[in-house]
Design a protein around this motif. Structure first.
Motif, PDB file in Angstrom:
ATOM      1  N   GLY A   1       0.825  -1.202   0.000  1.00 59.02           N
ATOM      2  CA  GLY A   1       0.000   0.000   0.000  1.00 59.02           C
ATOM      3  C   GLY A   1       0.855   1.245   0.000  1.00 59.02           C
ATOM      4  N   ASP A   2       0.492   2.208   0.839  1.00 61.18           N
ATOM      5  CA  ASP A   2       1.261   3.449   0.930  1.00 61.18           C
ATOM      6  C   ASP A   2       2.565   3.160   1.655  1.00 61.18           C
ATOM      7  N   VAL A   3       3.669   3.245   0.957  1.00 63.50           N
ATOM      8  CA  VAL A   3       4.955   2.889   1.532  1.00 63.50           C
ATOM      9  C   VAL A   3       5.300   3.761   2.727  1.00 63.50           C
ATOM     10  N   TYR A   4       4.837   5.009   2.730  1.00 62.61           N
ATOM     11  CA  TYR A   4       5.185   5.920   3.818  1.00 62.61           C
ATOM     12  C   TYR A   4       4.455   5.559   5.108  1.00 62.61           C
ATOM     13  N   GLU A   5       3.279   4.996   4.996  1.00 60.74           N
ATOM     14  CA  GLU A   5       2.570   4.545   6.182  1.00 60.74           C
ATOM     15  C   GLU A   5       3.069   3.171   6.621  1.00 60.74           C
ATOM     16  N   ALA A   6       3.248   2.281   5.652  1.00 61.57           N
ATOM     17  CA  ALA A   6       3.650   0.902   5.964  1.00 61.57           C
ATOM     18  C   ALA A   6       5.045   0.825   6.543  1.00 61.57           C
ATOM     19  N   GLY A   7       5.877   1.804   6.222  1.00 63.17           N
ATOM     20  CA  GLY A   7       7.273   1.714   6.609  1.00 63.17           C
ATOM     21  C   GLY A   7       7.620   2.295   7.958  1.00 63.17           C
ATOM     22  N   LYS A   8       6.653   2.803   8.696  1.00 60.18           N
ATOM     23  CA  LYS A   8       6.985   3.429   9.970  1.00 60.18           C
ATOM     24  C   LYS A   8       7.648   2.446  10.923  1.00 60.18           C
ATOM     25  N   MET A   9       8.725   2.897  11.506  1.00 59.99           N
ATOM     26  CA  MET A   9       9.442   2.163  12.543  1.00 59.99           C
ATOM     27  C   MET A   9      10.037   0.842  12.055  1.00 59.99           C
ATOM     28  N   GLN A  10      10.391   0.764  10.794  1.00 59.49           N
ATOM     29  CA  GLN A  10      11.057  -0.435  10.310  1.00 59.49           C
ATOM     30  C   GLN A  10      11.838  -0.091   9.053  1.00 59.49           C
ATOM     31  N   SER A  11      12.601  -1.056   8.586  1.00 55.45           N
ATOM     32  CA  SER A  11      13.323  -0.904   7.334  1.00 55.45           C
ATOM     33  C   SER A  11      12.539  -1.623   6.240  1.00 55.45           C
ATOM     34  N   LEU A  12      12.399  -0.985   5.102  1.00 49.54           N
ATOM     35  CA  LEU A  12      11.796  -1.628   3.948  1.00 49.54           C
ATOM     36  C   LEU A  12      12.915  -2.042   2.997  1.00 49.54           C
ATOM     37  N   ILE A  13      13.005  -3.327   2.715  1.00 48.75           N
ATOM     38  CA  ILE A  13      14.040  -3.862   1.833  1.00 48.75           C
ATOM     39  C   ILE A  13      13.383  -4.068   0.467  1.00 48.75           C
ATOM     40  N   LEU A  14      13.596  -3.145  -0.440  1.00 51.19           N
ATOM     41  CA  LEU A  14      12.887  -3.121  -1.717  1.00 51.19           C
ATOM     42  C   LEU A  14      13.742  -3.749  -2.810  1.00 51.19           C
ATOM     43  N   TRP A  15      13.177  -4.749  -3.475  1.00 47.61           N
ATOM     44  CA  TRP A  15      13.888  -5.443  -4.547  1.00 47.61           C
ATOM     45  C   TRP A  15      13.249  -5.120  -5.888  1.00 47.61           C
ATOM     46  N   GLY A  16      14.097  -4.832  -6.876  1.00 50.31           N
ATOM     47  CA  GLY A  16      13.591  -4.604  -8.221  1.00 50.31           C
ATOM     48  C   GLY A  16      13.954  -3.236  -8.757  1.00 50.31           C
ATOM     49  N   THR A  17      13.096  -2.703  -9.595  1.00 50.57           N
ATOM     50  CA  THR A  17      13.279  -1.392 -10.221  1.00 50.57           C
ATOM     51  C   THR A  17      11.975  -0.616 -10.104  1.00 50.57           C
ATOM     52  N   PRO A  18      11.978   0.683 -10.414  1.00 41.30           N
ATOM     53  CA  PRO A  18      10.709   1.423 -10.395  1.00 41.30           C
ATOM     54  C   PRO A  18       9.672   0.846 -11.356  1.00 41.30           C
ATOM     55  N   GLU A  19      10.105   0.118 -12.354  1.00 45.03           N
ATOM     56  CA  GLU A  19       9.166  -0.543 -13.253  1.00 45.03           C
ATOM     57  C   GLU A  19       8.536  -1.773 -12.610  1.00 45.03           C
ATOM     58  N   SER A  20       9.361  -2.561 -11.913  1.00 42.49           N
ATOM     59  CA  SER A  20       8.893  -3.862 -11.428  1.00 42.49           C
ATOM     60  C   SER A  20       8.367  -3.840 -10.003  1.00 42.49           C
ATOM     61  N   ASN A  21       8.651  -2.797  -9.244  1.00 48.67           N
ATOM     62  CA  ASN A  21       8.261  -2.733  -7.846  1.00 48.67           C
ATOM     63  C   ASN A  21       7.515  -1.426  -7.608  1.00 48.67           C
ATOM     64  N   SER A  22       6.215  -1.515  -7.335  1.00 47.95           N
ATOM     65  CA  SER A  22       5.388  -0.312  -7.202  1.00 47.95           C
ATOM     66  C   SER A  22       5.782   0.525  -5.989  1.00 47.95           C
ATOM     67  N   CYS A  23       6.372  -0.100  -4.962  1.00 49.61           N
ATOM     68  CA  CYS A  23       6.856   0.678  -3.810  1.00 49.61           C
ATOM     69  C   CYS A  23       8.078   1.505  -4.207  1.00 49.61           C
ATOM     70  N   LEU A  24       8.974   0.903  -4.982  1.00 54.74           N
ATOM     71  CA  LEU A  24      10.125   1.657  -5.475  1.00 54.74           C
ATOM     72  C   LEU A  24       9.671   2.805  -6.361  1.00 54.74           C
ATOM     73  N   LYS A  25       8.644   2.577  -7.124  1.00 50.18           N
ATOM     74  CA  LYS A  25       8.126   3.626  -7.995  1.00 50.18           C
ATOM     75  C   LYS A  25       7.647   4.828  -7.191  1.00 50.18           C
ATOM     76  N   GLN A  26       7.029   4.551  -6.024  1.00 51.74           N
ATOM     77  CA  GLN A  26       6.536   5.631  -5.163  1.00 51.74           C
ATOM     78  C   GLN A  26       7.654   6.546  -4.680  1.00 51.74           C
ATOM     79  N   ILE A  27       8.799   5.966  -4.359  1.00 49.26           N
ATOM     80  CA  ILE A  27       9.851   6.748  -3.714  1.00 49.26           C
ATOM     81  C   ILE A  27      11.010   7.088  -4.635  1.00 49.26           C
ATOM     82  N   ALA A  28      10.942   6.626  -5.896  1.00 49.29           N
ATOM     83  CA  ALA A  28      12.084   6.804  -6.803  1.00 49.29           C
ATOM     84  C   ALA A  28      12.495   8.263  -6.909  1.00 49.29           C
ATOM     85  N   GLY A  29      11.535   9.161  -6.893  1.00 45.39           N
ATOM     86  CA  GLY A  29      11.853  10.579  -7.038  1.00 45.39           C
ATOM     87  C   GLY A  29      12.619  11.158  -5.869  1.00 45.39           C
ATOM     88  N   SER A  30      12.565  10.508  -4.708  1.00 48.43           N
ATOM     89  CA  SER A  30      13.270  11.028  -3.532  1.00 48.43           C
ATOM     90  C   SER A  30      14.644  10.391  -3.345  1.00 48.43           C
TER      91      SER A  30
END
Length: 685
Positions: free
Chosen positions: A560-589
């Protein structure tokens, strides 16, 4: 003749402990190693059938507060089956151990169903469990309770020793738990009236990474169960455990009443006998500063320390080296030598060691000393007593913080390579009617200070916030000023720089609660997708085999919303902004440009179809957690041969060319890598 025999014994001992390539004698090329006496298909089927039945019955008590006390047995058998962990000379003995553990699990499940825990009663050997906050895995630990000791709620708080075990390549869950369950012998030390706990430490990692957090989690669990005096806890260990005591004693000196190091390594370069032509790449040398104890030597001003070495033990050199390092800081702890002894305790000298530790534990930990000293290479290890080194001018360079109470309303602080400080003025400095004078690096500051937090004396956590309880200083343009208590440090963003909560490198994120997020689509590069799938699966299995836990895994579409889901933990994101919708959310930052064709970072451009980025970065939109992209633990199978090499191998970011097949040392060819600066910016060339 005497000297000839002494030299011969030294040579044999040295060869047995560390071969020329740095491997321990027990290392057979993998952790966990291959079986000694593999079970037949029928034997495994019989165990698996019984395991399934007991696992089904466990579901009824899974939510019990002490469910881990039973779950550790199920996990031990399950992992033994999955990894073929049968290390007895006869397969029948492996079957016997597995069935014994399942029998004990059934007994405990039956007791838990009645809300009873009879295994907690009385004295002797116990094996207990807890669920780790990192990955929810059940982790075991052993306990020794001396005869006649009264403990628990309503009883007098008892002292406790934490004993860190030595390396054992075959000491996986099943052998560890079985030995604790069926043990007849006591440990190396039997301190009077004292609980001794034996952490599992996630198996065989030198008490680093999740092994480090395991020590604190089982300590805290034991403290609650046995009503332990939080100020009378000793840390001790031998061999790999001695290395762990050096490391955790130096990095967390404020947590112990005393530290005992027995025959353990303390650094990489000297222990591995590395000469300049054998040094690894520059950033890996910098990352020795995560664990190398000489870089934290001054922290032993904060805790009593005693070391032991056998006279002819090859690992005596590490302790001798640390004595030299400590002497340069005007620290001179006792280093007892066992006459004629190889890698073991001398039967008489061990009595001296025990008496010394018992005396230090009886005196107890000093919560609010007049002086506190911090030496570190990273803010991650920047807290000591009432002082917190919260930020540095440049990480991985030596930083020092020395503070002392001058009188009832004055504190003097000297700094080196420090930009932010948080401190709780101790009671003896709070006599100025709410005012405090701080002399810092020759400048004078006037601060307002309120009362201490009511729970601060436990030193497990600061407790509820009390206005003005702490003070915060920040250095800007070379000048220190009072930062106050109202405005928060923007420590997770570039403006505030790195802080202890998340200073990098990538491996640091696996010492807190983390969630692996797998791709929910495909990229434009089949080669990248294949690499991502293989490497993410490799990490999940490696974590299970080496760190003895099951990674929490979801697909990106389920986050879902990576910014809400990620509170107080590490998110280990695998893939690319094309293949991982969470990476796509944060790619600009993220501090790189990344599309289907290319990626650009640090002034360099790379083909996105044949390269992948690995990095860690704080989440700027929702402070409190970080993302890690395309990596798990950066030390790999080749580094398991000696615990001294199980250290981070990559800095804050790296670019890999994936045409080079992943192997035992790396996941690909590193074509660029560096740390971010202390404002989380890409360093200028």
């Amino acid at each position: 003749m005497k000297y000839f025999l002494l030299f011969s014994l030294w040579a044999v001992t040295a060869q047995a402990q560390l071969s020329p390539n740095g491997a321990t004698a027990s290392f057979k090329g993998s952790l966990p190693p291959k079986p000694v006496a593999a079970l037949s298909a029928e034997q495994e089927a019989g165990i698996a059938k019984e395991l399934a039945a007991v696992t089904q019955s466990f579901k009824a008590v899974k939510k019990h507060p002490r469910a881990a006390d039973a779950d550790i047995f199920l996990k031990a058998v399950r992992y033994a089956l999955e990894f073929d962990e049968w290390y007895d000379k006869k397969s029948e003995d492996g079957v016997k151990k597995a069935m014994a553990l399942l029998d004990e699990a059934k007994k405990r499940i039956a007791s838990l169903a009645k809300n009873e825990t009879p295994w907690m009663n009385g004295s002797g050997q116990k094996v207990l469990g807890f669920y780790s906050k990192i990955d929810d895995s059940p982790q075991p630990y052993g306990v020794e309770v001396p005869e006649g000791l009264e403990f628990g709620a309503g009883k007098k708080p008892v002292p406790m020793w934490i004993w860190l075990h030595g390396r054992g390549d075959t000491a996986t869950d099943l052998p560890f738990v079985y030995s604790r369950l069926m043990a007849k012998k006591t440990g190396q030390f039997q301190p009077a009236g004292t609980i001794v706990i034996h952490p599992f430490g996630r198996y065989c990692n030198g008490w680093k990474s999740a092994g480090e957090t395991d020590v604190f989690e089982c300590r805290d669990d034991a403290m609650k169960r046995f009503n332990v005096d939080t100020n009378r806890v000793a840390l001790a260990g031998f061999s790999m455990g001695g290395a762990g005591a050096w490391h955790m004693g130096a990095h967390y000196a404020d947590q112990w009443a005393c530290v005992h190091t027995g025959a353990g390594f303390a650094d990489v370069k000297r222990y591995q006998k590395l000469t300049p032509e054998k040094y690894p790449v520059w950033y890996e040398q910098s990352l020795w500063g995560v664990y190398d104890v000489p870089d934290y030597a001054r922290n032993f001003f904060n805790v009593p320390l005693i070391s032991y070495s056998g006279e002819v033990d090859a690992q005596r050199d590490s302790a001798e080296y640390m004595m030299e390092v400590l002497a340069k800081q005007d620290l001179h702890p006792p280093h007892l030598i066992g006459p004629g002894m190889p890698h073991k305790y001398h039967p008489e000298v061990i009595k001296e060691v025990q008496a010394w530790i018992e005396k230090a534990v009886a005196s107890g930990r000093v919560l609010f000393p007049d002086e506190v000293h911090i030496q570190t290479k990273t803010p991650f290890y920047g807290r000591m007593k009432w002082l917190n080194l919260h930020g540095m001018e440049e990480s991985w360079k030596e930083a020092r913080l020395d503070a002392r109470v001058v009188d009832g309303q004055t504190i003097e602080i000297k700094t080196q390579n420090v930009t932010r400080i948080v401190f709780y003025p101790p009671p003896q400095a709070r006599k100025g009617g709410g005012s405090l004078k701080v002399m810092i690096d020759g400048s004078e500051l006037k601060l307002r200070v309120g009362p201490l937090s009511p729970q601060f004396e436990t030193f497990m956590s600061p407790g509820p916030k009390v206005a003005g309880a702490l003070c915060r200083l920040i250095k800007e343009n070379g000048v220190w000023r009072d930062f106050g208590n109202e405005e928060p440090f923007q420590h997770e963003g570039p403006a505030g720089g790195k802080a202890g909560a998340h200073p990098g490198p990538m491996d640091a994120s696996f010492m807190k609660r983390f969630l692996v997020v797998l791709p929910d689509g495909k990229s434009s590069s089949p080669a990248v997708d294949a690499w991502v799938n293989a490497e993410s699966a490799h990490f999940i299995q490696r974590w299970k085999g080496l760190m003895r836990g099951e990674v929490r895994v979801v697909k990106a579409s389920d986050v879902g919303d990576v910014y809400e889901a990620g509170k107080m933990q590490s998110l280990i994101l695998w893939g690319t902004p094309e293949s991982n919708s969470c990476l796509k959310q944060i790619a600009g930052s993220l501090p790189l440009q990344w599309n289907a064709e290319k990626m650009a970072m640090a002034g360099q451009s790379f083909d996105a179809k044949t390269h992948v980025p690995l990095l860690t970065y704080p989440c700027l939109k929702s402070p409190g957690f970080e993302v890690v992209v395309n990596t798990g633990l950066t030390f790999r199978e080749a580094h398991d041969k000696t615990n001294s090499l199980q250290n981070p191998k990559l800095p804050d970011w790296a670019i890999l060319e994936i045409s080079q097949q992943p192997g035992a040392e790396s996941a690909g060819k590193v074509v660029a890598a560096d740390f971010f600066d202390d404002h989380w910016q890409v360093k200028k060339k």
